[in-house]
Motif scaffolding. Structure first.
Motif, PDB file in Angstrom:
ATOM      1  N   ASP A   4      79.657  38.203  51.137  1.00 13.29           N
ATOM      2  CA  ASP A   4      80.790  38.072  50.224  1.00 13.29           C
ATOM      3  C   ASP A   4      80.402  38.781  48.934  1.00 13.29           C
ATOM      4  OD1 ASP A   4      82.714  37.310  48.387  1.00 13.29           O
ATOM      5  OD2 ASP A   4      82.927  35.294  49.198  1.00 13.29           O
ATOM      6  N   HIS A   5      81.045  39.892  48.642  1.00 12.32           N
ATOM      7  CA  HIS A   5      80.631  40.697  47.490  1.00 12.32           C
ATOM      8  C   HIS A   5      80.990  40.047  46.151  1.00 12.32           C
ATOM      9  CE1 HIS A   5      79.164  43.984  49.931  1.00 12.32           C
ATOM     10  NE2 HIS A   5      80.254  43.907  50.666  1.00 12.32           N
ATOM     11  N   GLU A   6      81.765  38.968  46.188  1.00 16.22           N
ATOM     12  CA  GLU A   6      82.006  38.214  44.957  1.00 16.22           C
ATOM     13  C   GLU A   6      80.807  37.342  44.612  1.00 16.22           C
ATOM     14  OE1 GLU A   6      85.485  35.834  44.985  1.00 16.22           O
ATOM     15  OE2 GLU A   6      86.880  37.519  44.940  1.00 16.22           O
ATOM     16  N   ASN A   7      80.008  36.992  45.634  1.00 20.27           N
ATOM     17  CA  ASN A   7      78.904  36.058  45.432  1.00 20.27           C
ATOM     18  C   ASN A   7      77.632  36.766  44.976  1.00 20.27           C
ATOM     19  OD1 ASN A   7      80.676  34.169  46.406  1.00 20.27           O
ATOM     20  ND2 ASN A   7      79.646  33.863  48.369  1.00 20.27           N
ATOM     21  N   ILE A   8      76.989  36.175  44.000  1.00 16.37           N
ATOM     22  CA  ILE A   8      75.670  36.645  43.589  1.00 16.37           C
ATOM     23  C   ILE A   8      74.751  35.436  43.500  1.00 16.37           C
ATOM     24  CG2 ILE A   8      76.202  36.510  41.096  1.00 16.37           C
ATOM     25  CD1 ILE A   8      74.351  39.042  40.813  1.00 16.37           C
ATOM     26  N   GLY A   9      73.507  35.618  43.901  1.00 15.25           N
ATOM     27  CA  GLY A   9      72.564  34.520  43.882  1.00 15.25           C
ATOM     28  C   GLY A   9      71.690  34.527  42.642  1.00 15.25           C
ATOM     29  N   ILE A  10      71.202  33.352  42.296  1.00 13.00           N
ATOM     30  CA  ILE A  10      70.172  33.216  41.267  1.00 13.00           C
ATOM     31  C   ILE A  10      69.030  32.410  41.862  1.00 13.00           C
ATOM     32  CG2 ILE A  10      69.527  32.203  39.049  1.00 13.00           C
ATOM     33  CD1 ILE A  10      72.317  32.525  38.054  1.00 13.00           C
ATOM     34  N   ILE A  11      67.816  32.910  41.722  1.00 10.06           N
ATOM     35  CA  ILE A  11      66.631  32.113  42.006  1.00 10.06           C
ATOM     36  C   ILE A  11      66.152  31.646  40.642  1.00 10.06           C
ATOM     37  CG2 ILE A  11      64.287  32.118  42.942  1.00 10.06           C
ATOM     38  CD1 ILE A  11      65.231  34.278  44.907  1.00 10.06           C
ATOM     39  N   ALA A  12      66.409  30.378  40.352  1.00  6.52           N
ATOM     40  CA  ALA A  12      66.319  29.866  38.975  1.00  6.52           C
ATOM     41  C   ALA A  12      65.052  29.064  38.720  1.00  6.52           C
ATOM     42  CB  ALA A  12      67.538  29.004  38.663  1.00  6.52           C
ATOM     43  N   GLY A  13      64.429  29.377  37.584  1.00  6.36           N
ATOM     44  CA  GLY A  13      63.355  28.563  37.059  1.00  6.36           C
ATOM     45  C   GLY A  13      63.902  27.709  35.924  1.00  6.36           C
ATOM     46  N   HIS A  37      64.905  25.034  41.412  1.00  7.42           N
ATOM     47  CA  HIS A  37      63.579  24.499  41.725  1.00  7.42           C
ATOM     48  C   HIS A  37      63.399  23.099  41.142  1.00  7.42           C
ATOM     49  CE1 HIS A  37      62.689  28.702  42.775  1.00  7.42           C
ATOM     50  NE2 HIS A  37      61.735  28.191  43.514  1.00  7.42           N
ATOM     51  N   LYS A  38      63.048  22.174  41.991  1.00 10.69           N
ATOM     52  CA  LYS A  38      62.846  20.788  41.568  1.00 10.69           C
ATOM     53  C   LYS A  38      61.733  20.720  40.527  1.00 10.69           C
ATOM     54  CE  LYS A  38      64.354  19.004  46.049  1.00 10.69           C
ATOM     55  NZ  LYS A  38      63.966  18.288  47.293  1.00 10.69           N
ATOM     56  N   GLY A  39      62.014  20.013  39.440  1.00 12.41           N
ATOM     57  CA  GLY A  39      61.032  19.872  38.379  1.00 12.41           C
ATOM     58  C   GLY A  39      60.994  21.024  37.402  1.00 12.41           C
ATOM     59  N   GLU A  40      61.827  22.042  37.616  1.00  7.89           N
ATOM     60  CA  GLU A  40      61.847  23.215  36.740  1.00  7.89           C
ATOM     61  C   GLU A  40      63.262  23.520  36.222  1.00  7.89           C
ATOM     62  OE1 GLU A  40      59.384  24.997  35.614  1.00  7.89           O
ATOM     63  OE2 GLU A  40      57.687  24.536  36.912  1.00  7.89           O
ATOM     64  N   THR A  41      64.220  23.625  37.134  1.00  2.00           N
ATOM     65  CA  THR A  41      65.562  24.072  36.767  1.00  2.00           C
ATOM     66  C   THR A  41      66.358  22.960  36.109  1.00  2.00           C
ATOM     67  OG1 THR A  41      65.504  25.538  38.693  1.00  2.00           O
ATOM     68  CG2 THR A  41      67.636  25.219  37.629  1.00  2.00           C
ATOM     69  N   ASP A  42      67.040  23.304  35.021  1.00  2.00           N
ATOM     70  CA  ASP A  42      67.872  22.373  34.277  1.00  2.00           C
ATOM     71  C   ASP A  42      69.048  21.918  35.138  1.00  2.00           C
ATOM     72  OD1 ASP A  42      69.776  21.231  32.394  1.00  2.00           O
ATOM     73  OD2 ASP A  42      68.721  22.287  30.792  1.00  2.00           O
ATOM     74  N   VAL A  72      75.402  35.687  50.440  1.00  2.00           N
ATOM     75  CA  VAL A  72      74.820  36.322  49.251  1.00  2.00           C
ATOM     76  C   VAL A  72      74.083  37.595  49.655  1.00  2.00           C
ATOM     77  CG1 VAL A  72      73.091  36.068  47.424  1.00  2.00           C
ATOM     78  CG2 VAL A  72      74.618  34.161  47.965  1.00  2.00           C
ATOM     79  N   GLY A  73      74.497  38.724  49.080  1.00  2.00           N
ATOM     80  CA  GLY A  73      73.860  39.999  49.393  1.00  2.00           C
ATOM     81  C   GLY A  73      73.032  40.556  48.259  1.00  2.00           C
ATOM     82  N   GLU A  74      73.062  39.883  47.100  1.00  2.00           N
ATOM     83  CA  GLU A  74      72.226  40.301  45.975  1.00  2.00           C
ATOM     84  C   GLU A  74      71.896  39.086  45.125  1.00  2.00           C
ATOM     85  OE1 GLU A  74      74.164  43.133  43.462  1.00  2.00           O
ATOM     86  OE2 GLU A  74      76.043  42.009  43.358  1.00  2.00           O
ATOM     87  N   THR A  75      70.731  39.139  44.495  1.00  2.00           N
ATOM     88  CA  THR A  75      70.286  37.997  43.699  1.00  2.00           C
ATOM     89  C   THR A  75      69.472  38.474  42.509  1.00  2.00           C
ATOM     90  OG1 THR A  75      69.196  35.823  43.825  1.00  2.00           O
ATOM     91  CG2 THR A  75      68.109  37.642  44.957  1.00  2.00           C
ATOM     92  N   VAL A  76      69.223  37.550  41.590  1.00  2.00           N
ATOM     93  CA  VAL A  76      68.373  37.822  40.435  1.00  2.00           C
ATOM     94  C   VAL A  76      67.366  36.683  40.288  1.00  2.00           C
ATOM     95  CG1 VAL A  76      69.994  39.242  39.115  1.00  2.00           C
ATOM     96  CG2 VAL A  76      70.109  36.753  38.912  1.00  2.00           C
ATOM     97  N   PHE A  77      66.214  36.995  39.723  1.00  2.00           N
ATOM     98  CA  PHE A  77      65.212  35.983  39.366  1.00  2.00           C
ATOM     99  C   PHE A  77      65.400  35.667  37.883  1.00  2.00           C
ATOM    100  CE2 PHE A  77      63.362  37.887  43.072  1.00  2.00           C
ATOM    101  CZ  PHE A  77      62.492  36.951  43.637  1.00  2.00           C
ATOM    102  N   LEU A  78      65.636  34.412  37.544  1.00  2.00           N
ATOM    103  CA  LEU A  78      65.875  34.059  36.144  1.00  2.00           C
ATOM    104  C   LEU A  78      65.161  32.764  35.781  1.00  2.00           C
ATOM    105  CD1 LEU A  78      69.754  34.609  35.969  1.00  2.00           C
ATOM    106  CD2 LEU A  78      68.013  36.210  35.239  1.00  2.00           C
ATOM    107  N   GLY A  79      64.519  32.752  34.620  1.00  2.00           N
ATOM    108  CA  GLY A  79      63.902  31.529  34.127  1.00  2.00           C
ATOM    109  C   GLY A  79      62.451  31.413  34.559  1.00  2.00           C
ATOM    110  N   ALA A  80      61.737  30.598  33.815  1.00  2.01           N
ATOM    111  CA  ALA A  80      60.285  30.480  34.016  1.00  2.01           C
ATOM    112  C   ALA A  80      59.938  29.409  35.043  1.00  2.01           C
ATOM    113  CB  ALA A  80      59.626  30.138  32.686  1.00  2.01           C
ATOM    114  N   ILE A  81      58.877  29.674  35.776  1.00  2.00           N
ATOM    115  CA  ILE A  81      58.237  28.674  36.624  1.00  2.00           C
ATOM    116  C   ILE A  81      56.869  28.390  36.007  1.00  2.00           C
ATOM    117  CG2 ILE A  81      57.212  28.197  38.880  1.00  2.00           C
ATOM    118  CD1 ILE A  81      60.203  28.203  39.061  1.00  2.00           C
TER     119      ILE A  81
END
Length: 280
Positions: A4-13, A37-42, A72-81
């Motif tokens: 779905d080209h409307e969808n974008i993923g986030i791998i969140a810290g 991520h449990k214990g990291e993401t708000d 999801v065909g594209e994603t970004v890495f955002l936030g600290a781990i």
């Protein structure tokens, strides 16, 4: 998998970066699917997302299968781990364990590049973290009311070369300097901890220099600063924060600068010219 080209993923810290991205992506007409991520993401990130999947650090197979299920065909890495968690809180699944065993160096860039490669093999493209958020890049010039002295400029230039050197080794992104002496080097503990450690050794007037790593991949782990950076520097009676302009993120700029001016801290965005000289 149907993308779905409307969808974008986030791998969140942690931190506010994922929240800012969600808002910007929504304004661009995208739906945002978040790996939290449990214990990291708000928790607010989960509330703002169109859909969310909570994972433990290391559950790469779960990330891939969930993204595929959501188209999801594209994603970004955002936030600290919290980097020290790699020694105690990682719960690698089979896919992550296989990937981990193939990585010779367990440094930041090597791990993130390997994960990005694994995602892209599954037709999930990894985009630059500044996508939709170019305005958060650190500007060039003196941002604070106070300008750097001649001695502080010398410390900035000295610290710049040493910060570049540790970046080439993928150790960290910042050094703490006093009188052309490196008193602390950032490693796995992060910038704030390095500032506290270096600030105590310097006693006062520490100069913090934060730069990108040579060949920095804009898809992840850009240097970042904000109000907490200034508060930490103020705790140790530090004097200067010098950050590479256009290659680092600045959060809550107005609040950050008010805090810097109250503490009498110099904040500058620095550009390295082709001949190696610095402009700010």
């Amino acid at each position: 998998m149907s993308i779905d080209h409307e969808n974008i993923g986030i791998i969140a810290g942690g931190g506010q970066f994922p929240l800012l991205f969600i808002d910007a992506a929504h304004k661009a007409g995208r739906k945002v699917m978040v790996i939290a991520h449990k214990g990291e993401t708000d928790e607010r990130v989960a509330s703002a997302a169109d859909d969310v999947c909570w994972v433990k650090l290391g559950q790469l197979g779960k990330v891939i299968s969930w993204f595929k299920a959501k188209g999801v065909g594209e994603t970004v890495f955002l936030g600290a781990i919290t980097k020290t968690k790699i020694f105690r809180d990682v719960m690698p699944d089979l896919k992550a364990l296989t990937l981990w065993n193939k990585i010779d160096s367990k440094q930041d860039d090597a791990i993130l590049r390997a994960v990005a490669t694994a995602l892209e093999k599954e037709n999930i493209a990894v985009r630059e973290s500044t996508m939709y958020l170019q305005h958060l890049l650190f500007p060039e010039g003196v941002l604070s009311k106070k300008k750097p002295s001649k001695e502080q400029r010398r410390d900035i230039e000295f610290g710049w070369q040493h910060a570049r050197a540790i970046g080439r080794l993928d150790i960290g992104q910042c050094v703490v300097v006093r009188n052309c002496t490196v008193v602390a080097v950032e490693a796995i503990e992060g910038t704030d901890a390095a500032i506290r450690r270096g600030g105590k050794l310097a006693r006062e007037k520490a100069v913090v220099v934060k730069v990108k790593k040579p060949g920095q991949d804009f898809r992840f782990d850009l240097p970042a600063t904000g109000v907490i950076t200034i508060q930490t520097l103020a705790e140790v009676k530090g004097a200067v924060l010098a950050v590479e302009a256009g290659q680092a993120l600045i959060f809550d700029r107005e609040e950050m600068m008010r805090a810097a001016d109250r503490a009498g801290i110099v904040v500058v965005g620095v550009t390295e010219n082709p001949d190696g000289t610095l402009t700010y």
